[in-house]
Design a protein around this motif. Structure first.
Motif, PDB file in Angstrom:
ATOM      1  N   ALA A  23       9.779 -10.341  16.080  1.00 41.83           N
ATOM      2  CA  ALA A  23       7.853 -10.637  15.634  1.00 41.83           C
ATOM      3  C   ALA A  23       7.235 -10.148  16.323  1.00 41.83           C
ATOM      4  O   ALA A  23       6.624 -10.191  15.219  1.00 41.83           O
ATOM      5  N   GLU A  24       7.258  -9.414  17.092  1.00 43.34           N
ATOM      6  CA  GLU A  24       5.787  -8.461  17.491  1.00 43.34           C
ATOM      7  C   GLU A  24       5.803  -7.433  16.416  1.00 43.34           C
ATOM      8  O   GLU A  24       4.658  -6.757  15.939  1.00 43.34           O
ATOM      9  N   ARG A  25       7.103  -6.835  16.013  1.00 45.68           N
ATOM     10  CA  ARG A  25       6.894  -5.598  14.731  1.00 45.68           C
ATOM     11  C   ARG A  25       6.235  -6.231  14.098  1.00 45.68           C
ATOM     12  O   ARG A  25       5.853  -5.507  12.724  1.00 45.68           O
ATOM     13  N   ALA A  26       7.007  -7.540  13.061  1.00 40.54           N
ATOM     14  CA  ALA A  26       7.113  -7.547  11.726  1.00 40.54           C
ATOM     15  C   ALA A  26       4.709  -7.955  11.704  1.00 40.54           C
ATOM     16  O   ALA A  26       3.899  -7.868  11.028  1.00 40.54           O
ATOM     17  N   ARG A  27       3.976  -7.818  13.379  1.00 41.63           N
ATOM     18  CA  ARG A  27       3.244  -8.315  13.695  1.00 41.63           C
ATOM     19  C   ARG A  27       1.960  -6.763  13.104  1.00 41.63           C
ATOM     20  O   ARG A  27       0.799  -7.133  12.839  1.00 41.63           O
ATOM     21  N   ILE A  28       3.068  -6.246  12.842  1.00 42.52           N
ATOM     22  CA  ILE A  28       1.995  -4.461  12.993  1.00 42.52           C
ATOM     23  C   ILE A  28       1.812  -3.953  11.868  1.00 42.52           C
ATOM     24  O   ILE A  28       0.572  -3.585  11.036  1.00 42.52           O
ATOM     25  N   PRO A  29       2.614  -4.296  10.862  1.00 42.36           N
ATOM     26  CA  PRO A  29       2.728  -3.794   9.586  1.00 42.36           C
ATOM     27  C   PRO A  29       0.967  -4.745   8.362  1.00 42.36           C
ATOM     28  O   PRO A  29      -0.026  -4.830   8.320  1.00 42.36           O
ATOM     29  N   TRP A  30       1.116  -6.270   9.169  1.00 37.68           N
ATOM     30  CA  TRP A  30       0.700  -7.667   8.908  1.00 37.68           C
ATOM     31  C   TRP A  30      -1.140  -7.334   9.396  1.00 37.68           C
ATOM     32  O   TRP A  30      -1.778  -7.179   8.749  1.00 37.68           O
ATOM     33  N   ARG A  31      -1.792  -6.611  10.734  1.00 34.98           N
ATOM     34  CA  ARG A  31      -2.428  -5.713  11.399  1.00 34.98           C
ATOM     35  C   ARG A  31      -2.823  -4.648  10.665  1.00 34.98           C
ATOM     36  O   ARG A  31      -4.869  -4.715   9.749  1.00 34.98           O
ATOM     37  N   VAL A  32      -1.948  -4.149   9.295  1.00 38.98           N
ATOM     38  CA  VAL A  32      -2.918  -2.653   9.058  1.00 38.98           C
ATOM     39  C   VAL A  32      -2.907  -3.120   7.579  1.00 38.98           C
ATOM     40  O   VAL A  32      -4.110  -2.347   7.321  1.00 38.98           O
ATOM     41  N   GLY A  33      -2.629  -4.425   7.373  1.00 44.03           N
ATOM     42  CA  GLY A  33      -2.784  -4.855   6.284  1.00 44.03           C
ATOM     43  C   GLY A  33      -4.522  -5.783   6.195  1.00 44.03           C
ATOM     44  O   GLY A  33      -5.409  -4.900   5.281  1.00 44.03           O
ATOM     45  N   ASP A  34      -4.244  -6.450   7.787  1.00 41.19           N
ATOM     46  CA  ASP A  34      -5.580  -6.667   7.681  1.00 41.19           C
ATOM     47  C   ASP A  34      -6.782  -6.181   7.897  1.00 41.19           C
ATOM     48  O   ASP A  34      -8.262  -5.770   7.738  1.00 41.19           O
ATOM     49  N   LEU A  35      -6.685  -4.384   8.279  1.00 39.27           N
ATOM     50  CA  LEU A  35      -7.696  -3.064   8.069  1.00 39.27           C
ATOM     51  C   LEU A  35      -8.108  -2.620   7.271  1.00 39.27           C
ATOM     52  O   LEU A  35      -9.731  -3.104   7.272  1.00 39.27           O
ATOM     53  N   ILE A  36      -6.529  -3.269   6.506  1.00 40.94           N
ATOM     54  CA  ILE A  36      -7.440  -2.168   4.713  1.00 40.94           C
ATOM     55  C   ILE A  36      -7.920  -3.016   4.144  1.00 40.94           C
ATOM     56  O   ILE A  36      -9.347  -2.299   3.942  1.00 40.94           O
ATOM     57  N   ASP A  37      -8.209  -4.375   4.648  1.00 44.01           N
ATOM     58  CA  ASP A  37      -8.465  -5.872   3.754  1.00 44.01           C
ATOM     59  C   ASP A  37     -10.363  -5.763   4.742  1.00 44.01           C
ATOM     60  O   ASP A  37     -11.326  -5.280   3.331  1.00 44.01           O
ATOM     61  N   GLU A  38     -10.052  -5.465   5.918  1.00 47.39           N
ATOM     62  CA  GLU A  38     -11.395  -5.484   6.468  1.00 47.39           C
ATOM     63  C   GLU A  38     -12.140  -3.919   6.191  1.00 47.39           C
ATOM     64  O   GLU A  38     -13.700  -4.414   6.299  1.00 47.39           O
ATOM     65  N   HIS A  39     -11.893  -3.589   5.948  1.00 47.26           N
ATOM     66  CA  HIS A  39     -12.713  -1.502   5.743  1.00 47.26           C
ATOM     67  C   HIS A  39     -11.926  -1.159   3.967  1.00 47.26           C
ATOM     68  O   HIS A  39     -11.924   0.004   3.097  1.00 47.26           O
ATOM     69  N   ALA A  40     -12.153  -2.317   2.786  1.00 50.66           N
ATOM     70  CA  ALA A  40     -11.627  -1.862   2.195  1.00 50.66           C
ATOM     71  C   ALA A  40     -11.874  -0.894   1.254  1.00 50.66           C
ATOM     72  O   ALA A  40     -12.489  -0.204   0.020  1.00 50.66           O
ATOM     73  N   GLU A  41     -14.045  -1.195   1.085  1.00 53.17           N
ATOM     74  CA  GLU A  41     -15.011  -0.741   0.476  1.00 53.17           C
ATOM     75  C   GLU A  41     -15.147   0.706   1.053  1.00 53.17           C
ATOM     76  O   GLU A  41     -15.451   2.023   0.055  1.00 53.17           O
ATOM     77  N   GLU A  42     -14.887   1.214   2.061  1.00 53.70           N
ATOM     78  CA  GLU A  42     -14.463   2.128   2.770  1.00 53.70           C
ATOM     79  C   GLU A  42     -12.389   3.202   1.771  1.00 53.70           C
ATOM     80  O   GLU A  42     -13.380   4.196   1.644  1.00 53.70           O
ATOM     81  N   VAL A  43     -12.158   2.290   2.065  1.00 50.44           N
ATOM     82  CA  VAL A  43     -11.385   2.675   2.383  1.00 50.44           C
ATOM     83  C   VAL A  43     -11.445   3.579   0.112  1.00 50.44           C
ATOM     84  O   VAL A  43     -10.599   4.627  -0.267  1.00 50.44           O
ATOM     85  N   GLY A  44     -11.542   2.476  -0.489  1.00 42.70           N
ATOM     86  CA  GLY A  44     -11.733   2.815  -2.452  1.00 42.70           C
ATOM     87  C   GLY A  44     -12.823   3.962  -2.216  1.00 42.70           C
ATOM     88  O   GLY A  44     -13.007   4.527  -3.014  1.00 42.70           O
ATOM     89  N   GLN A  45     -14.002   4.203  -1.465  1.00 40.86           N
ATOM     90  CA  GLN A  45     -14.695   5.533  -1.537  1.00 40.86           C
ATOM     91  C   GLN A  45     -13.856   6.315  -0.831  1.00 40.86           C
ATOM     92  O   GLN A  45     -13.790   7.553  -2.330  1.00 40.86           O
ATOM     93  N   LEU A  46     -12.767   6.477  -0.180  1.00 39.67           N
ATOM     94  CA  LEU A  46     -12.112   7.664   0.093  1.00 39.67           C
ATOM     95  C   LEU A  46     -10.987   7.756  -0.491  1.00 39.67           C
ATOM     96  O   LEU A  46     -10.940   9.260  -1.480  1.00 39.67           O
TER      97      LEU A  46
END
Length: 60
Positions: A23-46
């Motif tokens: 369950a702890e391992r499963a949380r990590i990819p979800w957190r990565v997805g959350d971070l991508i969402d939070e920084h979507a504009e920056e990710v798009g610009q990059l």
């Protein structure tokens, strides 16, 4: 590519990863997805700067 595969194999065998509950391992990819969402504009610009895509495509 070989370096990435070697790093992944080393990480999978490390006590820090192997000791995590599934369950702890499963949380990590979800957190990565959350971070991508939070920084979507920056990710798009990059993506646009790196690959020359139109910004609208990168944001999508």
């Amino acid at each position: 590519m070989d370096g990435a595969v070697a790093a992944a194999r080393a990480a999978l065998g490390s006590p820090a990863w192997a000791g995590l509950a599934p369950a702890e391992r499963a949380r990590i990819p979800w957190r990565v997805g959350d971070l991508i969402d939070e920084h979507a504009e920056e990710v798009g610009q990059l993506g646009t700067l790196d690959q020359g895509r139109p910004i609208g495509v990168s944001r999508w």
